[in-house]
Design an enzyme around this catalytic site. Structure first.
Site, PDB file in Angstrom:
ATOM      1  N   SER A 148     137.072  76.917  12.383  1.00 48.79           N
ATOM      2  CA  SER A 148     136.512  75.634  12.802  1.00 48.79           C
ATOM      3  C   SER A 148     135.808  74.956  11.641  1.00 48.79           C
ATOM      4  O   SER A 148     135.264  75.623  10.750  1.00 48.79           O
ATOM      5  CB  SER A 148     135.508  75.892  13.926  1.00 48.79           C
ATOM      6  OG  SER A 148     134.732  74.750  14.174  1.00 48.79           O
TER       7      SER A 148
ATOM      8  N   TYR B 180     127.575  80.188  18.193  1.00 48.02           N
ATOM      9  CA  TYR B 180     129.020  79.958  18.192  1.00 48.02           C
ATOM     10  C   TYR B 180     129.520  79.743  16.759  1.00 48.02           C
ATOM     11  O   TYR B 180     130.448  80.422  16.303  1.00 48.02           O
ATOM     12  CB  TYR B 180     129.404  78.745  19.055  1.00 48.02           C
ATOM     13  CG  TYR B 180     130.823  78.311  18.799  1.00 48.02           C
ATOM     14  CD1 TYR B 180     131.891  79.070  19.261  1.00 48.02           C
ATOM     15  CD2 TYR B 180     131.107  77.173  18.028  1.00 48.02           C
ATOM     16  CE1 TYR B 180     133.203  78.709  18.984  1.00 48.02           C
ATOM     17  CE2 TYR B 180     132.408  76.810  17.745  1.00 48.02           C
ATOM     18  CZ  TYR B 180     133.460  77.576  18.215  1.00 48.02           C
ATOM     19  OH  TYR B 180     134.753  77.221  17.919  1.00 48.02           O
TER      20      TYR B 180
ATOM     21  N   LYS C 157     132.068  82.104  14.287  1.00 45.66           N
ATOM     22  CA  LYS C 157     133.318  81.688  13.641  1.00 45.66           C
ATOM     23  C   LYS C 157     133.254  81.997  12.147  1.00 45.66           C
ATOM     24  O   LYS C 157     134.226  82.456  11.544  1.00 45.66           O
ATOM     25  CB  LYS C 157     133.589  80.183  13.840  1.00 45.66           C
ATOM     26  CG  LYS C 157     133.762  79.709  15.267  1.00 45.66           C
ATOM     27  CD  LYS C 157     134.702  80.535  16.099  1.00 45.66           C
ATOM     28  CE  LYS C 157     136.175  80.300  15.865  1.00 45.66           C
ATOM     29  NZ  LYS C 157     137.006  81.045  16.861  1.00 45.66           N
TER      30      LYS C 157
HETATM   31  P1  NAD Z   1     139.777  77.707  25.342  1.00 41.83           P
HETATM   32  O1  NAD Z   1     138.527  78.219  25.981  1.00 41.83           O
HETATM   33  O2  NAD Z   1     140.550  76.684  26.067  1.00 41.83           O
HETATM   34  O3  NAD Z   1     140.762  78.923  25.023  1.00 41.83           O
HETATM   35  C1  NAD Z   1     140.312  80.200  24.685  1.00 41.83           C
HETATM   36  C2  NAD Z   1     141.080  81.203  25.539  1.00 41.83           C
HETATM   37  O4  NAD Z   1     140.670  82.519  25.160  1.00 41.83           O
HETATM   38  C3  NAD Z   1     140.806  81.049  27.028  1.00 41.83           C
HETATM   39  O5  NAD Z   1     142.030  80.987  27.744  1.00 41.83           O
HETATM   40  C4  NAD Z   1     140.002  82.285  27.398  1.00 41.83           C
HETATM   41  O6  NAD Z   1     140.267  82.722  28.703  1.00 41.83           O
HETATM   42  C5  NAD Z   1     140.470  83.283  26.326  1.00 41.83           C
HETATM   43  N1  NAD Z   1     139.497  84.321  25.974  1.00 41.83           N
HETATM   44  C6  NAD Z   1     138.194  84.170  25.664  1.00 41.83           C
HETATM   45  N2  NAD Z   1     137.634  85.363  25.406  1.00 41.83           N
HETATM   46  C7  NAD Z   1     138.615  86.289  25.525  1.00 41.83           C
HETATM   47  C8  NAD Z   1     138.665  87.708  25.384  1.00 41.83           C
HETATM   48  N3  NAD Z   1     137.569  88.407  25.061  1.00 41.83           N
HETATM   49  N4  NAD Z   1     139.837  88.344  25.592  1.00 41.83           N
HETATM   50  C9  NAD Z   1     140.944  87.650  25.932  1.00 41.83           C
HETATM   51  N5  NAD Z   1     140.960  86.313  26.080  1.00 41.83           N
HETATM   52  C10 NAD Z   1     139.804  85.641  25.884  1.00 41.83           C
HETATM   53  O7  NAD Z   1     139.374  77.200  23.883  1.00 41.83           O
HETATM   54  P2  NAD Z   1     140.267  76.392  22.829  1.00 41.83           P
HETATM   55  O8  NAD Z   1     139.675  75.050  22.692  1.00 41.83           O
HETATM   56  O9  NAD Z   1     141.691  76.540  23.126  1.00 41.83           O
HETATM   57  O10 NAD Z   1     139.898  77.193  21.527  1.00 41.83           O
HETATM   58  C11 NAD Z   1     140.745  78.170  20.979  1.00 41.83           C
HETATM   59  C12 NAD Z   1     140.180  78.664  19.653  1.00 41.83           C
HETATM   60  O11 NAD Z   1     140.017  77.574  18.774  1.00 41.83           O
HETATM   61  C13 NAD Z   1     138.814  79.316  19.752  1.00 41.83           C
HETATM   62  O12 NAD Z   1     138.799  80.423  18.866  1.00 41.83           O
HETATM   63  C14 NAD Z   1     137.860  78.250  19.277  1.00 41.83           C
HETATM   64  O13 NAD Z   1     136.700  78.815  18.683  1.00 41.83           O
HETATM   65  C15 NAD Z   1     138.715  77.555  18.240  1.00 41.83           C
HETATM   66  N6  NAD Z   1     138.318  76.165  18.006  1.00 41.83           N
HETATM   67  C16 NAD Z   1     138.333  75.264  19.038  1.00 41.83           C
HETATM   68  C17 NAD Z   1     137.949  73.954  18.816  1.00 41.83           C
HETATM   69  C18 NAD Z   1     137.896  72.945  19.935  1.00 41.83           C
HETATM   70  O14 NAD Z   1     137.170  71.969  19.828  1.00 41.83           O
HETATM   71  N7  NAD Z   1     138.647  73.115  21.007  1.00 41.83           N
HETATM   72  C19 NAD Z   1     137.564  73.551  17.536  1.00 41.83           C
HETATM   73  C20 NAD Z   1     137.575  74.478  16.511  1.00 41.83           C
HETATM   74  C21 NAD Z   1     137.966  75.791  16.755  1.00 41.83           C
HETATM   75  C1  WQD Z   2     131.616  64.423  18.822  1.00 42.32           C
HETATM   76  C2  WQD Z   2     130.678  63.238  18.612  1.00 42.32           C
HETATM   77  C3  WQD Z   2     128.430  63.650  19.353  1.00 42.32           C
HETATM   78  C4  WQD Z   2     129.391  63.981  23.631  1.00 42.32           C
HETATM   79  C5  WQD Z   2     132.033  70.488  18.623  1.00 42.32           C
HETATM   80  C6  WQD Z   2     131.580  71.802  18.046  1.00 42.32           C
HETATM   81  C7  WQD Z   2     132.476  72.195  16.923  1.00 42.32           C
HETATM   82  C8  WQD Z   2     133.950  72.154  17.325  1.00 42.32           C
HETATM   83  C9  WQD Z   2     134.329  70.940  18.069  1.00 42.32           C
HETATM   84  C10 WQD Z   2     134.758  74.323  17.889  1.00 42.32           C
HETATM   85  C11 WQD Z   2     129.293  63.636  18.094  1.00 42.32           C
HETATM   86  C12 WQD Z   2     129.067  62.561  20.187  1.00 42.32           C
HETATM   87  C13 WQD Z   2     129.480  63.817  22.268  1.00 42.32           C
HETATM   88  C14 WQD Z   2     128.707  62.987  24.414  1.00 42.32           C
HETATM   89  C15 WQD Z   2     128.292  61.754  22.388  1.00 42.32           C
HETATM   90  N1  WQD Z   2     134.288  73.224  18.214  1.00 42.32           N
HETATM   91  N2  WQD Z   2     128.935  62.732  21.636  1.00 42.32           N
HETATM   92  N3  WQD Z   2     128.188  61.913  23.750  1.00 42.32           N
HETATM   93  O1  WQD Z   2     129.914  68.265  18.110  1.00 42.32           O
HETATM   94  O2  WQD Z   2     131.674  67.345  16.528  1.00 42.32           O
HETATM   95  O3  WQD Z   2     132.024  69.520  17.581  1.00 42.32           O
HETATM   96  O4  WQD Z   2     133.373  70.650  19.079  1.00 42.32           O
HETATM   97  O5  WQD Z   2     134.750  74.918  16.845  1.00 42.32           O
HETATM   98  O6  WQD Z   2     132.086  73.456  16.505  1.00 42.32           O
HETATM   99  O7  WQD Z   2     130.257  71.649  17.572  1.00 42.32           O
HETATM  100  O8  WQD Z   2     132.207  67.502  18.970  1.00 42.32           O
HETATM  101  O9  WQD Z   2     133.004  66.208  20.883  1.00 42.32           O
HETATM  102  O10 WQD Z   2     130.801  67.423  21.063  1.00 42.32           O
HETATM  103  O11 WQD Z   2     130.971  65.409  19.604  1.00 42.32           O
HETATM  104  O12 WQD Z   2     127.795  60.775  21.839  1.00 42.32           O
HETATM  105  O13 WQD Z   2     128.581  63.093  25.638  1.00 42.32           O
HETATM  106  O14 WQD Z   2     130.443  62.626  19.893  1.00 42.32           O
HETATM  107  O15 WQD Z   2     127.089  63.389  19.099  1.00 42.32           O
HETATM  108  O16 WQD Z   2     128.877  62.645  17.214  1.00 42.32           O
HETATM  109  P1  WQD Z   2     131.328  68.106  17.746  1.00 42.32           P
HETATM  110  P2  WQD Z   2     131.769  66.660  20.237  1.00 42.32           P
END
Ligand code: NAD
Ligand code: WQD
Length: 348
Positions: A144, A170, A174
């Site tokens: 991330s 969190y 990561k």
């Molecule tokens: P998500 O919650 O939709 O998907 C994660 C999946 O993993 C879920 O289906 C959950 O049931 C499963 N899971 C969680 N813990 C588990 C475990 N211990 N064993 C087996 N399965 C498990 O989340 P996502 O948005 O699809 O995110 C996927 C990955 O991407 C994560 O590692 C997250 O940290 C990373 N990521 C997500 C975002 C985002 O904003 N969505 C941004 C950056 C990184």
């Molecule tokens: C985006 C922008 C808020 C909600 C998070 C995690 C990051 C990554 C992605 C996994 C910001 C603003 C938001 C609302 C708002 N996840 N906002 N009103 O914070 O960039 O990232 O998700 O790794 O680790 O921190 O994403 O979508 O929460 O926010 O004004 O109700 O929207 O302040 O500027 P963020 P976000």
């Protein structure tokens, strides 16, 4: 004639029932891969009739292909080991793991940090143990942009320091997993790990059959805006309008889920090619930043509705702006994002 077989044939996908995982699974199935999904269903909807995750049933329906699903927790080493053994018995051995499984709520991680470290960090340790035991030493990790902490300069490139200013469990989890993979790769040259540092993934599958629809109040901007648009919430709270950005609201690098999923296929292809070794981080973003108000405007245009909002105080732990330099992924993986903000706002 016969299509050439992809260099990677069997992919084990942890967390494959989730938002990013399920979109990637669709592309893997379309690409002809054998797909084995391990997911404990802690964050997905289970279909009552089949007891499989709804997202995976849809992924199979969309592609007309089958996958193998195991409702297993990655922390359960014995069960996970059995999955690897079964995969090598029924198809052939797992070639590579795509590791999505993690808990991902920043706010929740501050309430129950140990649950986050157990799931995300210890879970990865268990996975690595089982992979090593089964001689599978290739992984693509869902990292991330949060690992960069507070940006010291923009755009963020892969050389930017990591781990400094990660303010929540969190984000730290990561970062810690990246560090573990780095050490693993330098200790054992057989290991290859591609760490994909996602910026802000948004949007849904073009079929309208896959997407992100949190049951609880959404933490993230895009799902929140979507719920305001359909009348499920009265208005958006914009967290701060006094940041040093163009209009004072927070700026992020939003990336369409379809582009993001595609990045994983490019990473898989690269994984088995020559000249790639050790731990390799890549940013997956568009390289373009958009403010909260720009997102609201674009969404409003896409759905033809006004999105009511009010300016609220800054959210704790938020940074002013984050966007990436995406050129390394382009150079090394042949990947670049194609979809713009307008397309990201199209929810069918
Ligand atoms: P998500 O919650 O939709 O998907 C994660 C999946 O993993 C879920 O289906 C959950 O049931 C499963 N899971 C969680 N813990 C588990 C475990 N211990 N064993 C087996 N399965 C498990 O989340 P996502 O948005 O699809 O995110 C996927 C990955 O991407 C994560 O590692 C997250 O940290 C990373 N990521 C997500 C975002 C985002 O904003 N969505 C941004 C950056 C990184
Ligand atoms: C985006 C922008 C808020 C909600 C998070 C995690 C990051 C990554 C992605 C996994 C910001 C603003 C938001 C609302 C708002 N996840 N906002 N009103 O914070 O960039 O990232 O998700 O790794 O680790 O921190 O994403 O979508 O929460 O926010 O004004 O109700 O929207 O302040 O500027 P963020 P976000």
């Amino acid at each position: 004639g016969n299509d050439p077989k992809p260099p990677v044939e069997c992919v084990l996908v942890t967390g494959g029932a989730g938002y990013v995982g399920s979109h990637t699974v669709v592309k893997l199935l379309e690409g002809g891969y054998d797909v084995v999904v391990v997911d404990n269903m802690s964050n997905c909807t289970q279909n009552e009739k089949t007891s499989q995750p709804e997202s995976l049933l849809r992924a199979q329906a969309l592609t007309g292909r089958r996958l193998t699903f195991y409702g297993v927790d990655i922390n359960d080493e014995a069960a996970l080991d059995a999955v690897f053994k079964k995969a090598s018995f029924t198809t052939h051995s797992v070639d590579c793991v795509l590791h999505f499984a993690a808990l991902k709520s920043v706010s929740e991680s501050c309430q129950i940090p140990m649950t986050y470290y157990r799931n995300n960090v210890a879970g990865t340790l268990a996975l690595v143990k089982v992979m090593t035991d089964n001689n599978v030493k290739r992984a693509v990790y869902s990292s991330s942009s949060t690992v960069y902490g507070t940006p010291q300069c923009l755009p963020l490139d892969e050389g930017h320091p990591t781990g400094q200013g990660c303010t929540n469990p969190y984000g730290k989890s990561k970062f810690m997993v990246e560090e573990m993979f780095k050490d693993l790769c330098s200790a054992d040259k057989c290991w290859r790990v591609i760490s994909l540092r996602y910026f802000n993934p948004v949007g849904a599958h073009e079929s309208g059959r896959l997407g992100e629809d949190p049951l609880d109040t959404p933490n993230n901007l895009m799902p929140y805006v979507a719920q305001v648009a359909v009348g499920r919430r009265p208005k958006l709270r914009v967290y701060g309008d006094d940041y040093p950005t163009s209009d004072g609201t927070g700026v992020r690098d939003y990336i369409h889920i379809d582009d993001l999923a595609e990045g994983h296929l490019r990473a898989l292809e690269r994984m088995f090619s020559a000249g790639l070794d050790g731990f390799r981080p890549y940013n997956l973003g568009t390289g373009k930043g958009h403010s909260v108000l720009e997102v609201v405007q674009a969404f409003s245009e896409a759905c033809g509705k006004k999105i009511p909002y009010e300016i609220a105080p800054r959210r704790e732990g938020d940074i002013a702006a984050s966007y990436c330099d995406a050129s390394l992924a382009k150079r090394d993986l042949g990947w670049a994002a194609k979809k713009d903000l307008k397309e990201m706002c199209k929810f069918l």
